[in-house]
Enzyme design. Structure first.
Site, PDB file in Angstrom:
ATOM      1  N   GLY A  12     -13.022  -9.421   3.148  1.00 23.22           N
ATOM      2  CA  GLY A  12     -11.708  -8.883   3.382  1.00 23.22           C
ATOM      3  C   GLY A  12     -11.667  -8.356   4.758  1.00 23.22           C
ATOM      4  N   ARG A  15      -8.358  -7.466   7.741  1.00 20.33           N
ATOM      5  CA  ARG A  15      -7.452  -6.436   8.244  1.00 20.33           C
ATOM      6  C   ARG A  15      -7.206  -5.492   7.289  1.00 20.33           C
ATOM      7  NH1 ARG A  15      -2.219  -7.620   3.604  1.00 20.33           N
ATOM      8  NH2 ARG A  15      -2.901  -6.433   1.835  1.00 20.33           N
ATOM      9  N   VAL A  63     -13.384 -14.841  -1.951  1.00 28.53           N
ATOM     10  CA  VAL A  63     -14.791 -14.145  -2.541  1.00 28.53           C
ATOM     11  C   VAL A  63     -14.878 -14.758  -4.693  1.00 28.53           C
ATOM     12  CG1 VAL A  63     -15.343 -13.122  -1.600  1.00 28.53           C
ATOM     13  CG2 VAL A  63     -13.873 -12.347  -3.075  1.00 28.53           C
ATOM     14  N   TYR A 154      -8.223  -1.099 -12.039  1.00 30.57           N
ATOM     15  CA  TYR A 154      -8.307  -1.412 -10.103  1.00 30.57           C
ATOM     16  C   TYR A 154      -9.620   0.047 -10.706  1.00 30.57           C
ATOM     17  CZ  TYR A 154      -8.113  -0.105  -5.019  1.00 30.57           C
ATOM     18  OH  TYR A 154      -9.181   0.378  -3.805  1.00 30.57           O
ATOM     19  N   ALA A 156     -11.495   0.299 -13.414  1.00 33.60           N
ATOM     20  CA  ALA A 156     -12.297  -0.158 -14.125  1.00 33.60           C
ATOM     21  C   ALA A 156     -12.898  -1.110 -12.805  1.00 33.60           C
ATOM     22  CB  ALA A 156     -11.329  -1.615 -14.773  1.00 33.60           C
ATOM     23  N   LYS A 158     -13.748  -0.589  -9.770  1.00 34.01           N
ATOM     24  CA  LYS A 158     -14.070   0.438  -8.701  1.00 34.01           C
ATOM     25  C   LYS A 158     -15.638   1.148  -9.016  1.00 34.01           C
ATOM     26  CE  LYS A 158     -12.078  -1.623  -5.368  1.00 34.01           C
ATOM     27  NZ  LYS A 158     -12.435  -1.810  -4.039  1.00 34.01           N
TER      28      LYS A 158
END
Ligand code: NAI
Length: 246
Positions: A12, A15, A63, A154, A156, A158
Site C-alpha cells: 500500500g 499513497r 495483497v 475495520y 475486527a 485491526k
C-alpha cells in the site's frame, strides 16, 4: 542511515502512510519495494524515491492474492538478495453501522486487512526464516483497540492484526524475526480525508495536542521499529495517536 542496505517491502505504498514510509525508509538507506494495486500511485512514489537518490523497485501487487504476494517476496529476494523488513500497511475501509452493513463490505475489508496481512507475513516469514533474521510490522489502528462507530469490519481486522502480531512474535522469535504493530490515531491521508469535516474537527479536539497526525508521524514509528534500535522489542503495539484516547 538507520536502515542502511536493508531490503524493505512496503504494501500500500502508493499513497498515504505507506508512501511516507517507503520514502522515509529510502532516506534511511533501505532498498525499497513499493507495492500497491494502483500503478499511477506506485510510479509516483518510485519517482520521488529515485529523484532523492534512493534504490527502489515498484511492484503491482494485490495483497489478497497469495500467488502475487509469493511472487513479490521471491522477486525481491532474487533482485536484492534478502527480505529484511516488511510493512503490512495496505488497508481499506467500507463503513456502515452493524445493522446496515452488507456482506460484501464485511468480506472485502476482512480480505484486504486480515487475509492480506496473513499472506504477506507468511510469504515473508518463510524467506526470513531462511535468513534467520527479519522484521515484520503490521498496521493496526486506534479503532482496533477501542472500536469506532460504523466500523465493525475495520475494527475486527485491526484487533485481529494485534492477535496475529503477538502470535507471530511468539512463533518467529527463535528465527531472529521481530514482529510488532503500530496503532495510528487519525492521520491526514486520502483514507481519512474522505471523512466528514465535522468528524475530523471532533477528532482534532480529542487530541491533547489539538491536531491530526501526519503520515510522516507513522513512518517515523515504523522506522524506529524496523531499526536495530528496537532490537529487543517484539510483540508490542505502539500507539501513535496524539493521545486521542486519553
Ligand atoms: P490510504 O487509503 O491512503 O492508502 C492505502 C493504500 O493501500 C492505497 O495506496 C491503496 O491502493 C493500497 N491498497 C488497498 N488495497 C490493497 C490491496 N489489496 N493490495 C495492495 N495495496 C492495496 O490509507 P492510509 O490512511 O495511508 O492507511 C494505511 C494503513 O494505516 C491502513 O492499513 C490503515 O487501516 C491504517 N491506519 C490509517 C489511519 C489513518 O488515520 N489514516 C489510522 C489507523 C490505521
Amino acid at each position: 542511515m538507520r536502515l542502511k542496505d536493508r531490503v524493505a517491502i512496503v504494501t500500500g505504498a502508493g499513497r498515504g502512510i505507506g508512501e511516507a514510509t517507503a520514502i522515509k525508509f529510502a532516506r534511511e538507506g533501505a532498498k525499497v519495494i513499493v507495492a500497491d494495486v494502483n500503478r499511477e500511485d506506485v510510479d509516483r512514489t518510485v519517482s520521488v524515491i529515485t529523484e532523492g537518490g534512493g534504490e527502489v523497485v515498484g511492484m503491482i501487487v494485490d495483497v489478497t492474492d497469495l500467488g502475487q504476494v509469493e511472487k513479490m517476496v521471491s522477486d525481491t529476494a532474487e533482485h536484492f538478495g534478502s527480505v529484511d523488513i516488511v510493512v503490512n500497511n495496505a488497508g481499506i475501509t467500507a463503513d456502515a453501522q452493524l445493522i446496515k452493513m452488507e456482506e460484501a463490505q464485511w468480506d472485502r475489508v476482512i480480505d484486504v486487512n486480515l487475509k492480506g496481512v496473513f499472506n504477506v507475513a507468511q510469504a515473508a516469514a518463510k524467506q526470513m526464516k531462511e535468513q534467520q533474521s527479519g522484521v515484520i510490522l503490521n498496521a493496526s489502528s486506534v479503532v482496533g483497540l477501542y472500536g469506532n462507530f460504523g466500523q465493525t469490519n475495520y475494527a475486527a481486522t485491526k484487533w485481529g492484526v494485534i492477535g496475529m502480531t503477538k502470535t507471530w512474535a511468539k512463533e518467529l522469535g527463535r528465527f531472529g524475526i521481530r514482529v510488532n504493530a503500530v496503532a495510528p490515531g487519525f492521520i491526514m491521508t486520502p483514507m481519512v480525508e474522505k471523512m466528514p469535516e465535522k468528524v475530523l474537527e471532533m477528532m482534532k479536539g480529542k487530541s491533547p495536542l489539538g491536531v491530526l497526525g501526519q503520515p510522516e508521524d507513522i513512518a517515523n514509528a515504523y522506522t524506529f521499529l524496523a531499526s536495530d534500535e528496537a532490537r529487543y522489542i517484539t510483540g508490542t503495539v505502539l500507539s501513535v495517536d496524539g493521545g486521542v484516547v486519553l
